[in-house]
Design a protein around this motif. Sequence first.
Motif, PDB file in Angstrom:
ATOM      1  N   MET A 150      -7.307  25.893  12.206  1.00  0.00           N
ATOM      2  CA  MET A 150      -8.202  24.786  12.406  1.00  0.00           C
ATOM      3  C   MET A 150      -8.178  24.412  13.878  1.00  0.00           C
ATOM      4  N   ARG A 151      -9.369  24.294  14.460  1.00  0.00           N
ATOM      5  CA  ARG A 151      -9.406  23.912  15.872  1.00  0.00           C
ATOM      6  C   ARG A 151     -10.761  23.307  16.208  1.00  0.00           C
ATOM      7  N   ARG A 152     -10.764  22.564  17.319  1.00  0.00           N
ATOM      8  CA  ARG A 152     -12.025  22.091  17.892  1.00  0.00           C
ATOM      9  C   ARG A 152     -12.772  23.294  18.405  1.00  0.00           C
ATOM     10  N   ALA A 153     -14.050  23.321  18.225  1.00  0.00           N
ATOM     11  CA  ALA A 153     -14.877  24.413  18.706  1.00  0.00           C
ATOM     12  C   ALA A 153     -15.719  23.913  19.872  1.00  0.00           C
ATOM     13  N   GLY A 154     -16.501  24.808  20.438  1.00  0.00           N
ATOM     14  CA  GLY A 154     -17.352  24.443  21.552  1.00  0.00           C
ATOM     15  C   GLY A 154     -18.454  25.460  21.745  1.00  0.00           C
ATOM     16  N   VAL A 155     -19.043  25.452  22.920  1.00  0.00           N
ATOM     17  CA  VAL A 155     -20.176  26.327  23.221  1.00  0.00           C
ATOM     18  C   VAL A 155     -19.800  27.799  23.038  1.00  0.00           C
ATOM     19  N   ALA A 156     -18.566  28.161  23.334  1.00  0.00           N
ATOM     20  CA  ALA A 156     -18.132  29.552  23.170  1.00  0.00           C
ATOM     21  C   ALA A 156     -18.223  30.007  21.715  1.00  0.00           C
ATOM     22  N   ASP A 157     -18.242  29.043  20.794  1.00  0.00           N
ATOM     23  CA  ASP A 157     -18.326  29.353  19.365  1.00  0.00           C
ATOM     24  C   ASP A 157     -19.747  29.237  18.834  1.00  0.00           C
ATOM     25  N   ALA A 158     -20.718  29.098  19.706  1.00  0.00           N
ATOM     26  CA  ALA A 158     -22.094  28.835  19.280  1.00  0.00           C
ATOM     27  C   ALA A 158     -22.629  29.898  18.326  1.00  0.00           C
ATOM     28  N   ALA A 159     -22.331  31.160  18.564  1.00  0.00           N
ATOM     29  CA  ALA A 159     -22.863  32.220  17.691  1.00  0.00           C
ATOM     30  C   ALA A 159     -22.334  32.065  16.264  1.00  0.00           C
ATOM     31  N   ALA A 160     -21.044  31.821  16.125  1.00  0.00           N
ATOM     32  CA  ALA A 160     -20.462  31.650  14.788  1.00  0.00           C
ATOM     33  C   ALA A 160     -20.986  30.379  14.124  1.00  0.00           C
ATOM     34  N   LEU A 161     -21.076  29.294  14.891  1.00  0.00           N
ATOM     35  CA  LEU A 161     -21.597  28.044  14.345  1.00  0.00           C
ATOM     36  C   LEU A 161     -23.060  28.202  13.918  1.00  0.00           C
ATOM     37  N   ALA A 162     -23.845  28.889  14.726  1.00  0.00           N
ATOM     38  CA  ALA A 162     -25.260  29.108  14.411  1.00  0.00           C
ATOM     39  C   ALA A 162     -25.402  29.940  13.149  1.00  0.00           C
ATOM     40  N   GLU A 163     -24.613  30.983  13.037  1.00  0.00           N
ATOM     41  CA  GLU A 163     -24.697  31.861  11.867  1.00  0.00           C
ATOM     42  C   GLU A 163     -24.381  31.089  10.588  1.00  0.00           C
ATOM     43  N   LEU A 164     -23.372  30.228  10.629  1.00  0.00           N
ATOM     44  CA  LEU A 164     -23.039  29.398   9.459  1.00  0.00           C
ATOM     45  C   LEU A 164     -24.191  28.467   9.081  1.00  0.00           C
ATOM     46  N   ARG A 165     -24.972  28.048  10.058  1.00  0.00           N
ATOM     47  CA  ARG A 165     -26.091  27.127   9.819  1.00  0.00           C
ATOM     48  C   ARG A 165     -27.391  27.872   9.510  1.00  0.00           C
ATOM     49  N   GLY A 166     -27.335  29.205   9.495  1.00  0.00           N
ATOM     50  CA  GLY A 166     -28.541  29.969   9.205  1.00  0.00           C
ATOM     51  C   GLY A 166     -29.499  30.065  10.377  1.00  0.00           C
ATOM     52  N   ILE A 167     -28.979  29.911  11.578  1.00  0.00           N
ATOM     53  CA  ILE A 167     -29.799  29.993  12.788  1.00  0.00           C
ATOM     54  C   ILE A 167     -29.718  31.417  13.312  1.00  0.00           C
ATOM     55  N   GLY A 168     -30.860  32.047  13.455  1.00  0.00           N
ATOM     56  CA  GLY A 168     -30.923  33.450  13.832  1.00  0.00           C
ATOM     57  C   GLY A 168     -30.712  33.701  15.307  1.00  0.00           C
ATOM     58  N   PRO A 169     -30.519  34.979  15.676  1.00  0.00           N
ATOM     59  CA  PRO A 169     -30.267  35.365  17.067  1.00  0.00           C
ATOM     60  C   PRO A 169     -31.364  34.931  18.034  1.00  0.00           C
ATOM     61  N   GLU A 170     -32.605  34.876  17.555  1.00  0.00           N
ATOM     62  CA  GLU A 170     -33.714  34.488  18.429  1.00  0.00           C
ATOM     63  C   GLU A 170     -33.637  33.017  18.846  1.00  0.00           C
ATOM     64  N   GLN A 171     -32.867  32.229  18.137  1.00  0.00           N
ATOM     65  CA  GLN A 171     -32.713  30.808  18.473  1.00  0.00           C
ATOM     66  C   GLN A 171     -31.327  30.485  19.038  1.00  0.00           C
ATOM     67  N   LEU A 172     -30.488  31.500  19.212  1.00  0.00           N
ATOM     68  CA  LEU A 172     -29.100  31.263  19.615  1.00  0.00           C
ATOM     69  C   LEU A 172     -28.989  30.575  20.972  1.00  0.00           C
ATOM     70  N   ALA A 173     -29.765  30.985  21.944  1.00  0.00           N
ATOM     71  CA  ALA A 173     -29.675  30.369  23.279  1.00  0.00           C
ATOM     72  C   ALA A 173     -30.037  28.888  23.214  1.00  0.00           C
ATOM     73  N   ALA A 174     -31.088  28.558  22.479  1.00  0.00           N
ATOM     74  CA  ALA A 174     -31.486  27.154  22.339  1.00  0.00           C
ATOM     75  C   ALA A 174     -30.416  26.362  21.594  1.00  0.00           C
ATOM     76  N   TYR A 175     -29.836  26.974  20.568  1.00  0.00           N
ATOM     77  CA  TYR A 175     -28.791  26.305  19.804  1.00  0.00           C
ATOM     78  C   TYR A 175     -27.555  26.074  20.681  1.00  0.00           C
ATOM     79  N   ALA A 176     -27.157  27.080  21.443  1.00  0.00           N
ATOM     80  CA  ALA A 176     -26.012  26.929  22.345  1.00  0.00           C
ATOM     81  C   ALA A 176     -26.278  25.821  23.360  1.00  0.00           C
ATOM     82  N   GLY A 177     -27.517  25.728  23.836  1.00  0.00           N
ATOM     83  CA  GLY A 177     -27.885  24.641  24.742  1.00  0.00           C
ATOM     84  C   GLY A 177     -27.759  23.288  24.077  1.00  0.00           C
ATOM     85  N   TRP A 178     -28.136  23.220  22.801  1.00  0.00           N
ATOM     86  CA  TRP A 178     -28.008  21.965  22.047  1.00  0.00           C
ATOM     87  C   TRP A 178     -26.530  21.596  21.913  1.00  0.00           C
ATOM     88  N   VAL A 179     -25.699  22.568  21.545  1.00  0.00           N
ATOM     89  CA  VAL A 179     -24.259  22.311  21.395  1.00  0.00           C
ATOM     90  C   VAL A 179     -23.688  21.789  22.709  1.00  0.00           C
TER      91      VAL A 179
END
Length: 138
Positions: free
Chosen positions: A1-30
């Motif tokens: 268990m740990r605090r996550a951050g922008v470096a974890d954006a791909a894993a966080l996005a995948e869990l939320r059903g956010i596809g690769p085409e939106q990953l950069a925008a999602y990482a920016g949001w995080v």
Amino acid sequence: MRRAGVADAAALAELRGIGPEQLAAYAGWVAGHAETHLPFVAEADGYVVGSAWLLVAERVPGNGSLDRRYGDVQSVMVREEWRNQGIGAALMAAILAEARARGLLHVTVHSGRRAIDFYLRNGFSHHRQLLLWEPAEP
């Protein structure tokens, strides 16, 4: 268990059903919400198997207090094959420890029906004063 951050954006996005085409925008949001939306992850052998977020928000000062910060639990997810192994409870323990450390007044959660018992087991209770407004559909 740990605090996550922008470096974890791909894993966080995948869990939320956010596809690769939106990953950069999602990482920016995080990154843009790093002060108010705190992600936590559960890992097994370096693989993210669950996540949960703590929104830290602030009420208008009053009642003799200028610091009226509170939390809201959001987007708790555990991969299906990892459920019923205490991962959700560990995520909640991490979030509530963070809430205590930050001196939050309280923590809320807006739960689906299936998860109510989970939150009750993890220290939440029903609250009679919560009211909800939703816009009428067109």
